[in-house]
Design a protein around this motif. Structure first.
Motif, PDB file in Angstrom:
ATOM      1  N   VAL A   1      -7.364   6.017   0.582  1.00 47.57           N
ATOM      2  CA  VAL A   1      -7.472   4.567   0.412  1.00 47.57           C
ATOM      3  C   VAL A   1      -8.843   4.115   0.904  1.00 47.57           C
ATOM      4  O   VAL A   1      -9.177   4.269   2.078  1.00 47.57           O
ATOM      5  CB  VAL A   1      -6.363   3.827   1.186  1.00 47.57           C
ATOM      6  CG1 VAL A   1      -6.543   2.317   1.049  1.00 47.57           C
ATOM      7  CG2 VAL A   1      -4.987   4.245   0.685  1.00 47.57           C
ATOM      8  N   SER A   2      -9.646   3.565  -0.006  1.00 47.55           N
ATOM      9  CA  SER A   2     -10.985   3.098   0.357  1.00 47.55           C
ATOM     10  C   SER A   2     -11.035   1.596   0.579  1.00 47.55           C
ATOM     11  O   SER A   2     -11.933   1.099   1.264  1.00 47.55           O
ATOM     12  CB  SER A   2     -11.992   3.490  -0.723  1.00 47.55           C
ATOM     13  OG  SER A   2     -11.630   2.941  -1.986  1.00 47.55           O
TER      14      SER A   2
ATOM     15  N   LEU B   1      -2.673  -2.781   8.711  1.00 51.34           N
ATOM     16  CA  LEU B   1      -3.245  -3.724   7.755  1.00 51.34           C
ATOM     17  C   LEU B   1      -2.771  -5.152   7.978  1.00 51.34           C
ATOM     18  O   LEU B   1      -3.561  -6.104   7.874  1.00 51.34           O
ATOM     19  CB  LEU B   1      -2.889  -3.279   6.331  1.00 51.34           C
ATOM     20  CG  LEU B   1      -3.582  -2.016   5.816  1.00 51.34           C
ATOM     21  CD1 LEU B   1      -2.950  -1.566   4.512  1.00 51.34           C
ATOM     22  CD2 LEU B   1      -5.068  -2.277   5.616  1.00 51.34           C
TER      23      LEU B   1
ATOM     24  N   VAL C   1      -8.403  -2.329   0.092  1.00 52.37           N
ATOM     25  CA  VAL C   1      -7.210  -3.020  -0.408  1.00 52.37           C
ATOM     26  C   VAL C   1      -7.604  -4.464  -0.694  1.00 52.37           C
ATOM     27  O   VAL C   1      -8.221  -5.125   0.146  1.00 52.37           O
ATOM     28  CB  VAL C   1      -6.059  -2.988   0.618  1.00 52.37           C
ATOM     29  CG1 VAL C   1      -4.838  -3.727   0.066  1.00 52.37           C
ATOM     30  CG2 VAL C   1      -5.696  -1.556   1.002  1.00 52.37           C
TER      31      VAL C   1
ATOM     32  N   TYR D   1     -12.085  -1.860  11.174  1.00 51.42           N
ATOM     33  CA  TYR D   1     -11.772  -2.403   9.859  1.00 51.42           C
ATOM     34  C   TYR D   1     -12.832  -3.461   9.515  1.00 51.42           C
ATOM     35  O   TYR D   1     -13.321  -4.172  10.392  1.00 51.42           O
ATOM     36  CB  TYR D   1     -10.415  -3.105   9.871  1.00 51.42           C
ATOM     37  CG  TYR D   1      -9.196  -2.216   9.816  1.00 51.42           C
ATOM     38  CD1 TYR D   1      -8.647  -1.844   8.597  1.00 51.42           C
ATOM     39  CD2 TYR D   1      -8.575  -1.792  10.991  1.00 51.42           C
ATOM     40  CE1 TYR D   1      -7.500  -1.057   8.548  1.00 51.42           C
ATOM     41  CE2 TYR D   1      -7.424  -1.012  10.947  1.00 51.42           C
ATOM     42  CZ  TYR D   1      -6.899  -0.641   9.716  1.00 51.42           C
ATOM     43  OH  TYR D   1      -5.767   0.142   9.673  1.00 51.42           O
TER      44      TYR D   1
ATOM     45  N   PRO E   1     -10.721   0.130   5.299  1.00 56.16           N
ATOM     46  CA  PRO E   1     -10.289   0.872   6.491  1.00 56.16           C
ATOM     47  C   PRO E   1     -11.470   1.452   7.252  1.00 56.16           C
ATOM     48  O   PRO E   1     -12.579   1.584   6.703  1.00 56.16           O
ATOM     49  CB  PRO E   1      -9.411   1.982   5.917  1.00 56.16           C
ATOM     50  CG  PRO E   1      -9.038   1.521   4.545  1.00 56.16           C
ATOM     51  CD  PRO E   1     -10.193   0.704   4.062  1.00 56.16           C
TER      52      PRO E   1
ATOM     53  N   VAL F   1       0.842  -1.201   0.000  1.00 61.44           N
ATOM     54  CA  VAL F   1       0.000   0.000   0.000  1.00 61.44           C
ATOM     55  C   VAL F   1       0.876   1.250   0.000  1.00 61.44           C
ATOM     56  O   VAL F   1       0.593   2.233  -0.704  1.00 61.44           O
ATOM     57  CB  VAL F   1      -0.961  -0.002   1.207  1.00 61.44           C
ATOM     58  CG1 VAL F   1      -1.720   1.325   1.295  1.00 61.44           C
ATOM     59  CG2 VAL F   1      -1.939  -1.163   1.103  1.00 61.44           C
TER      60      VAL F   1
ATOM     61  N   ALA G   1      -4.575   3.858   4.703  1.00 63.20           N
ATOM     62  CA  ALA G   1      -5.258   2.632   5.107  1.00 63.20           C
ATOM     63  C   ALA G   1      -4.795   2.178   6.481  1.00 63.20           C
ATOM     64  O   ALA G   1      -5.424   1.339   7.111  1.00 63.20           O
ATOM     65  CB  ALA G   1      -5.004   1.529   4.081  1.00 63.20           C
TER      66      ALA G   1
END
Length: 464
Positions: free
Chosen positions: A101-102, A287, A104, A315, A307, A89, A281
């Motif tokens: 970042v919406s 993550l 991944v 999350y 996120p 990322v 994110a």
């Protein structure tokens, strides 16, 4: 199913020594079904033709997408040790720092890239995301493409999808596809009734010519494809504008709505370590720890990590495989602790929610992959042929230079009240639930009655 049926009086006479079959109890309905089938087919066929052609293209777009975007979708050299998702990322953000970042999507296969989805990017449709493709082994960014929907459609498939759904006309254009879906099952069902109510000798294709041959081809292909048409109609209505809203309301009232995992961060640490304003994110646990927690709960690839939406959210990690067997489990992970706060299994979804999911995925060609897509292309091709044959039959019914004689009026007058009254009640109920079936049907009846009254008065006036 068909666009221009015929009456038995239009068939060429066939010598036969067998006695004519006695009319059944539903025989009075045949002329009424014939008239509805004919006019519905003639008027709705252009909409069905567009839906069939664009549907054919969409079914083929899945395989075309793999070829067109092979550079972005696959890695140069598969194998080795994957970098942590957080590093992938970070590589995407160095290349494309704009937006936020919406989601991944870690690489689901050894030869696939990771997708980092960015929202709020200038020049990208607000309903879409910019997908940045990252080599999971080297961190190299292999490109960026606009993506739409939960299936991850890229520009080629997105364009065809929107053409099929709304002709690129937005909400107004969606009325065309809903009209087609609303009438397809009626036309297909009417065609089945007409075909099986005909004498067996009149269903032959071999040894016939002219209009009889066209009718035989039209009916034979239509009968074989009817179940598929009815399925496409029913599933297409589930996400239409008006009928879809009614279906959602019905499912909700029955307690069969599609559930979602609770994204509220739990415990005394709620609100700590999460900040949606950063555009990153990484929140709190990060993550990698979040993905590990989801893996521990059995969420295998492919997955999508979303996120936290705000300081009080968790999350969400959800499986995104729509092919059989579907992977649709999801979990919520506290950003402060990295602990799973909620788990939702697809096995626990209500039955109607599961059927809706399977129906939509089968309709769009995802559920059974290539086989599913080939079957949809064959159905689309069958519908195109039926429309062409239907209009050809209409032409062949004409006299001299006349284009297609209409089916005679007044068929409803021959239907016994014990059949007509319940049939009208059922049609009214279905028409209310599926408005783009009910409104055009009501308009057709009104216009038909007015034209009949005008013709009747002219005849009476001209009479000596």
């Amino acid at each position: 199913m068909s666009t221009a049926p015929t009456t038995s009086t239009d068939d060429a006479p066939q010598p036969s020594t067998a006695p004519a079959p006695s009319p059944g109890r539903w025989a009075p309905l045949r002329p009424l079904v014939l008239r509805l089938h004919f006019y519905a087919g003639v008027l709705v066929a252009p909409f069905l033709l567009v839906a069939a052609v664009t549907g054919f293209l969409y079914a083929g777009a899945f395989q075309a997408e793999k070829l067109v975007y092979a550079h972005e979708l696959t890695v140069a050299r598969a194998g080795g040790t994957e970098l942590p998702v957080s590093e992938q990322v970070a590589a995407a953000r160095r290349a494309r720092p704009e937006g936020a970042v919406s989601a991944v999507r870690p690489a689901p296969e050894t030869d696939a890239t990771t997708r980092v989805l960015l929202s709020g990017v200038q020049g990208v449709d607000p309903d879409h995301a910019l997908a940045v493709f990252v080599d999971p082994y080297t961190g190299q960014v292999r490109g960026a493409l606009e993506q739409y929907g939960s299936t991850g459609a890229l520009p080629l498939r997105t364009w065809i999808d929107e053409f099929h759904r709304d002709l690129h006309l937005g909400d107004t254009g969606r009325l065309y596809s809903e009209l087609a879906a609303s009438w397809l099952w009626v036309i297909a069902g009417g065609g089945l009734v007409l075909w099986f109510s005909r004498r067996r000798a009149l269903r032959k294709v071999r040894g016939t010519g002219g209009r009889r041959r066209t009718l035989g081809l039209h009916g034979t292909v239509g009968v074989w494809a009817a179940a598929g048409f009815i399925f496409l109609s029913a599933t297409g209505l589930t996400w239409s504008t008006y009928a879809g809203a009614n279906i959602d309301e019905l499912r909700t009232s029955l307690g069969q709505a599609t559930p979602s995992v609770s994204a509220a961060a739990g415990g005394e640490h709620a609100g700590h370590g999460a900040s949606a304003a950063t555009g990153d994110a990484e929140h709190g646990a990060g993550l990698d720890k979040v993905l590990a927690a989801a893996r521990a709960k059995g969420l295998s690839d492919p997955v999508e990590i979303v996120p936290p939406a705000d300081a009080n959210s968790a999350y969400v990690v959800r499986q995104v495989q729509r092919s059989w067997p579907e992977k649709q489990d999801s979990v919520a992970v506290d950003p402060a602790t990295g602990e799973v706060t909620d788990v939702l299994r697809f096995a626990d979804h209500p039955m109607l929610a599961k059927l809706t999911r399977w129906g939509i995925d089968l309709h769009t060609g995802i559920l059974f992959g290539l086989v599913n897509q080939i079957a949809l292309m064959l159905l689309a091709l069958a519908l195109i042929l039926l429309i062409v044959w239907g209009y050809r039959m209409w032409w062949q019914r004409g006299r001299a230079s006349a284009f297609g004689r209409p089916v005679p009026r007044g068929a409803w007058q021959k239907v016994p009240p014990r059949i007509l009254v319940p049939a009208v009640a059922v049609i009214a109920a279905v028409g209310y639930f599926v408005p783009l079936l009910g409104i055009p049907l009501a308009a057709f009846v009104v216009v038909d009655v007015l034209l009949g009254e005008i013709a009747h008065r002219r005849t009476r006036t001209s009479a000596p």
